[in-house]
Motif scaffolding. Structure first.
Motif, PDB file in Angstrom:
ATOM      1  N   LEU A  62      54.440  45.248  26.554  1.00 49.06           N
ATOM      2  CA  LEU A  62      53.505  46.354  26.722  1.00 49.06           C
ATOM      3  C   LEU A  62      52.848  46.687  25.387  1.00 49.06           C
ATOM      4  N   GLN A  63      53.628  46.682  24.303  1.00 42.48           N
ATOM      5  CA  GLN A  63      53.077  46.984  22.976  1.00 42.48           C
ATOM      6  C   GLN A  63      52.062  45.929  22.566  1.00 42.48           C
ATOM      7  N   ARG A 118      51.279  55.515  21.889  1.00 45.18           N
ATOM      8  CA  ARG A 118      51.411  54.060  21.953  1.00 45.18           C
ATOM      9  C   ARG A 118      52.727  53.674  21.284  1.00 45.18           C
ATOM     10  N   LEU A 119      53.053  52.397  21.298  1.00 46.75           N
ATOM     11  CA  LEU A 119      54.213  51.888  20.583  1.00 46.75           C
ATOM     12  C   LEU A 119      53.735  51.098  19.373  1.00 46.75           C
ATOM     13  N   GLY A 132      49.246  48.552  25.327  1.00 51.40           N
ATOM     14  CA  GLY A 132      49.498  49.595  26.319  1.00 51.40           C
ATOM     15  C   GLY A 132      49.493  50.982  25.712  1.00 51.40           C
ATOM     16  N   GLU A 133      49.088  51.941  26.508  1.00 50.05           N
ATOM     17  CA  GLU A 133      48.980  53.323  26.036  1.00 50.05           C
ATOM     18  C   GLU A 133      49.381  54.283  27.144  1.00 50.05           C
ATOM     19  N   PRO A 158      57.149  55.369  19.055  1.00 53.17           N
ATOM     20  CA  PRO A 158      55.892  55.952  19.547  1.00 53.17           C
ATOM     21  C   PRO A 158      55.015  56.452  18.413  1.00 53.17           C
ATOM     22  N   GLU A 159      53.712  56.301  18.586  1.00 47.66           N
ATOM     23  CA  GLU A 159      52.744  56.848  17.640  1.00 47.66           C
ATOM     24  C   GLU A 159      51.568  57.406  18.432  1.00 47.66           C
ATOM     25  N   GLY A 160      50.990  58.480  17.916  1.00 49.66           N
ATOM     26  CA  GLY A 160      49.878  59.127  18.586  1.00 49.66           C
ATOM     27  C   GLY A 160      49.939  60.627  18.376  1.00 49.66           C
TER      28      GLY A 160
END
Length: 323
Positions: free
Chosen positions: A226-227, A254-255, A231-232, A261-263
């Motif tokens: 997914l990363q 996101r990853l 993916g988000e 996680p980042e965001g």
């Protein structure tokens, strides 16, 4: 004429016999696959055991009745009085599910024991080429209780529902990735511990970069995939309201390459700081909700980066990598 009628009758009888045999074979395969789940280790693969397993619905359905079901996944075990799943022969990718309550949930790691009761619980799942087209769960008169010591009600709501929808325009057949939208709501929620009454809550999320084949979701490498697919998790809206307070949140996560996680998540509220005052001490309350504006409202942005959660530039919590 009489000969034709005999031939037609013979054909009909042959078809009935052949379909009856085919139905019995398929029912046996369904039973065998469900019984295999009971032998799973419950760690790498969740296990499902039924005290009694019945297969019915002949001739045009497969009705699977699992009484006194027990599901184990890691330290968590779930016990239910009964689960019924139905699949129509002419719509094999559409499953209807209902369940009897109460559900008993036990976490052997934390030692918690909870129960969830309802007057009605139904679900449906519809697939399109092994991609989720729609999945829904709805419950009526839902009551969540702590049963470790007695039976203390944690929260209750007359209506709780969650829906998953495919986002067709984000499906990439070449990369084999898909996206889902989630909508959930709970009406007239009462949560005595948080002094909530007649609270309405709604959540809207979008998750992209998922494998488009649900059979691949159990792959242990699904999160790294997914990363890599970009993916988000988009938090379109999280909203809770009652007579004296509101809470709204939105943002995207996101990853990163390390699986953390980042965001950012933006949080605005009115009346929430006063509500949770006895539960969360300062400075944590302000670090999460932000400083009050002249009108009494609060606004803040929570930043996720490098394995941490930040209120502005101030670190407030660590988040371990998800893989």
């Amino acid at each position: 004429m009489k000969k034709r009628i005999i031939i037609l009758g013979s054909v009909v009888v042959a078809v009935i016999i052949l379909w009856s045999a085919a139905w019995l074979v398929l029912a046996g395969m369904v039973r065998q696959n469900i019984e295999v789940l009971a032998s799973a280790d419950g760690v790498t693969t969740p296990s499902l055991a039924c005290e009694a397993l019945g297969i019915g619905g002949f001739p045009f359905r497969f009705d699977i009745d699992c009484s006194n079901a027990s599901i184990v996944s890691g330290d968590v075990s779930v016990d239910m009085p009964g689960i019924r799943a139905s699949v129509r022969v002419y719509a094999p990718t559409h499953m209807l599910v209902s369940a009897l309550g109460p559900l008993q949930l036990t976490d052997s790691f934390t030692g918690t024991r909870n129960a969830v009761a309802w007057s009605g619980m139904e679900a449906s799942v519809r697939l399109d080429n092994w991609r989720i087209a729609r999945a829904s769960v709805s419950g009526k008169d839902v009551v969540w209780s702590d049963t470790l010591f007695g039976d203390a009600v944690i929260a209750q709501s007359p209506v709780v529902e969650v829906h998953l929808f495919d986002i067709p325009e984000q499906h990439d057949a070449e990369r084999q990735v898909a996206a889902l939208a989630l909508f959930g709501r709970a009406q007239n929620v009462a949560w005595p511990g948080l002094t909530l009454a007649d609270t309405n809550a709604e959540i809207e999320l979008e998750l992209s970069g998922l494998p488009d084949d649900v059979r691949n979701w159990s792959d242990p490498l699904v999160l790294p995939a997914l990363q890599q697919a970009g993916g988000e998790l988009k938090v379109v809206s999280i909203r809770g309201t009652d007579a004296g307070s509101t809470l709204d949140a939105s943002g995207a996560l996101r990853l990163d390459a390390q699986g953390a996680p980042e965001g950012q998540i933006a949080v605005t509220s009115t009346g929430v700081a006063e509500r949770i005052g006895p539960l969360i001490e300062e400075p944590w309350r302000t670090l999460v909700l932000g400083t009050p504006a002249p009108d009494g409202s609060h606004a803040n942005q929570l930043n996720f980066r490098a394995g941490g959660i930040y209120s502005g530039l101030v670190p407030i919590a660590a988040v371990p990598p998800l893989y």
